[in-house]
Scaffold this motif. Sequence first.
Motif, PDB file in Angstrom:
ATOM      1  N   UNK A   1      15.797 -13.513  -2.251  1.00 21.99           N
ATOM      2  CA  UNK A   1      14.600 -13.175  -3.016  1.00 21.99           C
ATOM      3  C   UNK A   1      13.423 -14.065  -2.620  1.00 21.99           C
ATOM      4  N   UNK A   2      13.715 -15.238  -2.038  1.00 23.33           N
ATOM      5  CA  UNK A   2      12.671 -16.159  -1.612  1.00 23.33           C
ATOM      6  C   UNK A   2      12.292 -15.933  -0.146  1.00 23.33           C
ATOM      7  N   UNK A   3      12.787 -14.850   0.443  1.00 24.73           N
ATOM      8  CA  UNK A   3      12.478 -14.509   1.829  1.00 24.73           C
ATOM      9  C   UNK A   3      11.470 -13.365   1.863  1.00 24.73           C
ATOM     10  N   UNK A   4      10.694 -13.336   2.924  1.00 24.48           N
ATOM     11  CA  UNK A   4       9.871 -12.186   3.243  1.00 24.48           C
ATOM     12  C   UNK A   4      10.304 -11.670   4.603  1.00 24.48           C
ATOM     13  N   UNK A   5      10.726 -10.405   4.668  1.00 29.02           N
ATOM     14  CA  UNK A   5      11.267  -9.851   5.919  1.00 29.02           C
ATOM     15  C   UNK A   5      10.416  -8.672   6.371  1.00 29.02           C
ATOM     16  N   UNK A   6       9.876  -8.799   7.576  1.00 26.68           N
ATOM     17  CA  UNK A   6       9.119  -7.710   8.184  1.00 26.68           C
ATOM     18  C   UNK A   6       9.949  -7.156   9.338  1.00 26.68           C
ATOM     19  N   UNK A   7      10.566  -5.972   9.157  1.00 31.22           N
ATOM     20  CA  UNK A   7      11.405  -5.406  10.220  1.00 31.22           C
ATOM     21  C   UNK A   7      10.574  -4.800  11.330  1.00 31.22           C
ATOM     22  N   UNK A   8      11.191  -4.643  12.494  1.00 32.34           N
ATOM     23  CA  UNK A   8      10.491  -4.014  13.615  1.00 32.34           C
ATOM     24  C   UNK A   8      10.163  -2.564  13.290  1.00 32.34           C
ATOM     25  N   UNK A   9      11.105  -1.864  12.635  1.00 32.19           N
ATOM     26  CA  UNK A   9      10.865  -0.485  12.225  1.00 32.19           C
ATOM     27  C   UNK A   9      10.219  -0.506  10.843  1.00 32.19           C
ATOM     28  N   UNK A  10       9.175   0.273  10.656  1.00 36.41           N
ATOM     29  CA  UNK A  10       8.498   0.269   9.362  1.00 36.41           C
ATOM     30  C   UNK A  10       9.414   0.798   8.262  1.00 36.41           C
ATOM     31  N   UNK A  11       9.345   0.134   7.106  1.00 32.66           N
ATOM     32  CA  UNK A  11      10.172   0.545   5.966  1.00 32.66           C
ATOM     33  C   UNK A  11       9.328   0.994   4.801  1.00 32.66           C
ATOM     34  N   UNK A  12       8.288   1.754   5.055  1.00 33.91           N
ATOM     35  CA  UNK A  12       7.370   2.191   4.008  1.00 33.91           C
ATOM     36  C   UNK A  12       7.658   3.638   3.606  1.00 33.91           C
ATOM     37  N   UNK A  13       7.378   3.947   2.334  1.00 30.05           N
ATOM     38  CA  UNK A  13       7.527   5.307   1.830  1.00 30.05           C
ATOM     39  C   UNK A  13       6.239   6.065   2.105  1.00 30.05           C
ATOM     40  N   UNK A  14       6.312   7.039   2.982  1.00 26.12           N
ATOM     41  CA  UNK A  14       5.114   7.675   3.524  1.00 26.12           C
ATOM     42  C   UNK A  14       4.296   8.423   2.478  1.00 26.12           C
ATOM     43  N   UNK A  15       4.925   8.916   1.415  1.00 24.81           N
ATOM     44  CA  UNK A  15       4.199   9.700   0.412  1.00 24.81           C
ATOM     45  C   UNK A  15       3.562   8.831  -0.665  1.00 24.81           C
ATOM     46  N   UNK A  16       3.947   7.564  -0.737  1.00 24.24           N
ATOM     47  CA  UNK A  16       3.386   6.676  -1.750  1.00 24.24           C
ATOM     48  C   UNK A  16       1.999   6.200  -1.350  1.00 24.24           C
ATOM     49  N   UNK A  17       1.181   5.908  -2.352  1.00 29.57           N
ATOM     50  CA  UNK A  17      -0.125   5.331  -2.096  1.00 29.57           C
ATOM     51  C   UNK A  17       0.049   3.854  -1.716  1.00 29.57           C
ATOM     52  N   UNK A  18      -0.889   3.350  -0.936  1.00 22.20           N
ATOM     53  CA  UNK A  18      -0.740   2.006  -0.369  1.00 22.20           C
ATOM     54  C   UNK A  18      -0.601   0.945  -1.453  1.00 22.20           C
ATOM     55  N   UNK A  19      -1.465   0.997  -2.485  1.00 21.96           N
ATOM     56  CA  UNK A  19      -1.404   0.004  -3.546  1.00 21.96           C
ATOM     57  C   UNK A  19      -0.098   0.072  -4.318  1.00 21.96           C
TER      58      UNK A  19
ATOM     59  N   UNK B   1     -10.574  -0.322   0.276  1.00 20.43           N
ATOM     60  CA  UNK B   1     -10.888   1.116   0.254  1.00 20.43           C
ATOM     61  C   UNK B   1      -9.656   2.009   0.432  1.00 20.43           C
ATOM     62  N   UNK B   2      -8.543   1.451   0.867  1.00 13.63           N
ATOM     63  CA  UNK B   2      -7.337   2.253   1.143  1.00 13.63           C
ATOM     64  C   UNK B   2      -6.300   2.147   0.032  1.00 13.63           C
ATOM     65  N   UNK B   3      -6.657   1.543  -1.096  1.00 13.99           N
ATOM     66  CA  UNK B   3      -5.703   1.312  -2.185  1.00 13.99           C
ATOM     67  C   UNK B   3      -5.011   2.603  -2.623  1.00 13.99           C
ATOM     68  N   UNK B   4      -5.751   3.686  -2.740  1.00 12.33           N
ATOM     69  CA  UNK B   4      -5.194   4.953  -3.234  1.00 12.33           C
ATOM     70  C   UNK B   4      -4.885   5.952  -2.111  1.00 12.33           C
ATOM     71  N   UNK B   5      -4.828   5.463  -0.874  1.00 14.41           N
ATOM     72  CA  UNK B   5      -4.529   6.326   0.276  1.00 14.41           C
ATOM     73  C   UNK B   5      -3.034   6.341   0.538  1.00 14.41           C
ATOM     74  N   UNK B   6      -2.487   7.546   0.796  1.00 17.82           N
ATOM     75  CA  UNK B   6      -1.059   7.643   1.096  1.00 17.82           C
ATOM     76  C   UNK B   6      -0.758   6.982   2.439  1.00 17.82           C
ATOM     77  N   UNK B   7       0.420   6.402   2.540  1.00 13.58           N
ATOM     78  CA  UNK B   7       0.818   5.700   3.755  1.00 13.58           C
ATOM     79  C   UNK B   7       0.724   6.615   4.973  1.00 13.58           C
ATOM     80  N   UNK B   8       1.130   7.865   4.842  1.00 10.44           N
ATOM     81  CA  UNK B   8       1.134   8.780   5.977  1.00 10.44           C
ATOM     82  C   UNK B   8      -0.261   9.084   6.501  1.00 10.44           C
ATOM     83  N   UNK B   9      -1.286   8.794   5.700  1.00 11.78           N
ATOM     84  CA  UNK B   9      -2.664   9.047   6.115  1.00 11.78           C
ATOM     85  C   UNK B   9      -3.313   7.825   6.775  1.00 11.78           C
ATOM     86  N   UNK B  10      -2.598   6.714   6.802  1.00 12.35           N
ATOM     87  CA  UNK B  10      -3.160   5.491   7.379  1.00 12.35           C
ATOM     88  C   UNK B  10      -2.926   5.437   8.886  1.00 12.35           C
TER      89      UNK B  10
END
Length: 340
Positions: A102-120, A152-161
């Motif tokens: 829980x005290x780690x921050x892990x950034x994988x090589x492959x993106x692990x984002x939910x494409x339909x969710x808004x960025x914020x 400005x991208x807070x409410x933009x879906x991940x797939x649109x970025x």
Amino acid sequence: LSIQRSSNKQRTGFGRCYAAFGIPICINKVFMLHAENLSKSYHGKCAVNQVSLSVHSGQITGLLGPNGAGKSTVLRMLNRILIPDTGNIQFKQKPLTAQSVQRFGYLPEERGLYRKMKAGEQVMFFAALKGLSRKSCREQALYWFDRLHLMPLWNTRIEQLSKGNQQKIQFITTVVHGPDVLILDEPFSGFDPVNVEQITRELIQFKGSGKAIILSTHNMENAETLCDRIEMMHLGNHVISGGLSELQKNQATHSYLIEYRGLPMAFANALWASAEILHQEPNLQAETHRVIIRVSEGHTIRTIIQQINQSVELVFFKVQVPTLREMFMNQIQNPSVPYA
């Protein structure tokens, strides 16, 4: 200020400790994360073989190697995504647990984002998974969106970025909860030079605040600029380990960059059999030349400089240390070459 050596030394992860006004002061960096003899096989094929490394507080450690070297497997074991077949991992001198991660921050090589969710929403969701309160999730997400110029991208879906902005969101999800350890697998992927510079500045600030950072990258220039320590893998094995300046010093090839004024033939005759010219650059200006030489066995640079000065005018010389890229290529092409 009177400083005395403490009788209560910390034996694991600390260097020499002293006491000032009864407060222990540790001179060396702390081992925030330590792995010993990690091995992992898939279907009988060894991916990682007996790899040991330490990640220090306030330092950036570069984990380098060609594709298939086993880097990502090591990072996943450090993050408990994979459990090693053998070996152990410690976090702050205690066995690594699911709670520790829980005290780690892990950034994988492959993106692990939910494409339909808004960025914020995405960032707040990941912050909540790391245990932040709803209020803290929003506060930290807004802080990082503002810091990386993404408001400005807070409410933009991940797939649109754009690819670069998706990577910046991924970076924010890695750091939003204020981790002690950052494990970054190709963090600069998809970034233009401006964003590379921005993320580089953030990593330097994290280092200055005492975070332990392990960085896997194929960009040797970034690694050479950022990393305090290098761990290099090849075919699942740990082949290079040490501080960058230490490795460069140990792997010096008795080569020197020399600038001189005079005739190239006179310079070559002065060297004779005591050194060979490896590279000659175009003239800097009339009668001024720059070359790289390698001292032959049984000769010294002091004697060679004396010989050169008798034939031409020596303007400048310095030791040529291998770059990280040169050490990398040499190890991959000649895997039997020993390094520190």
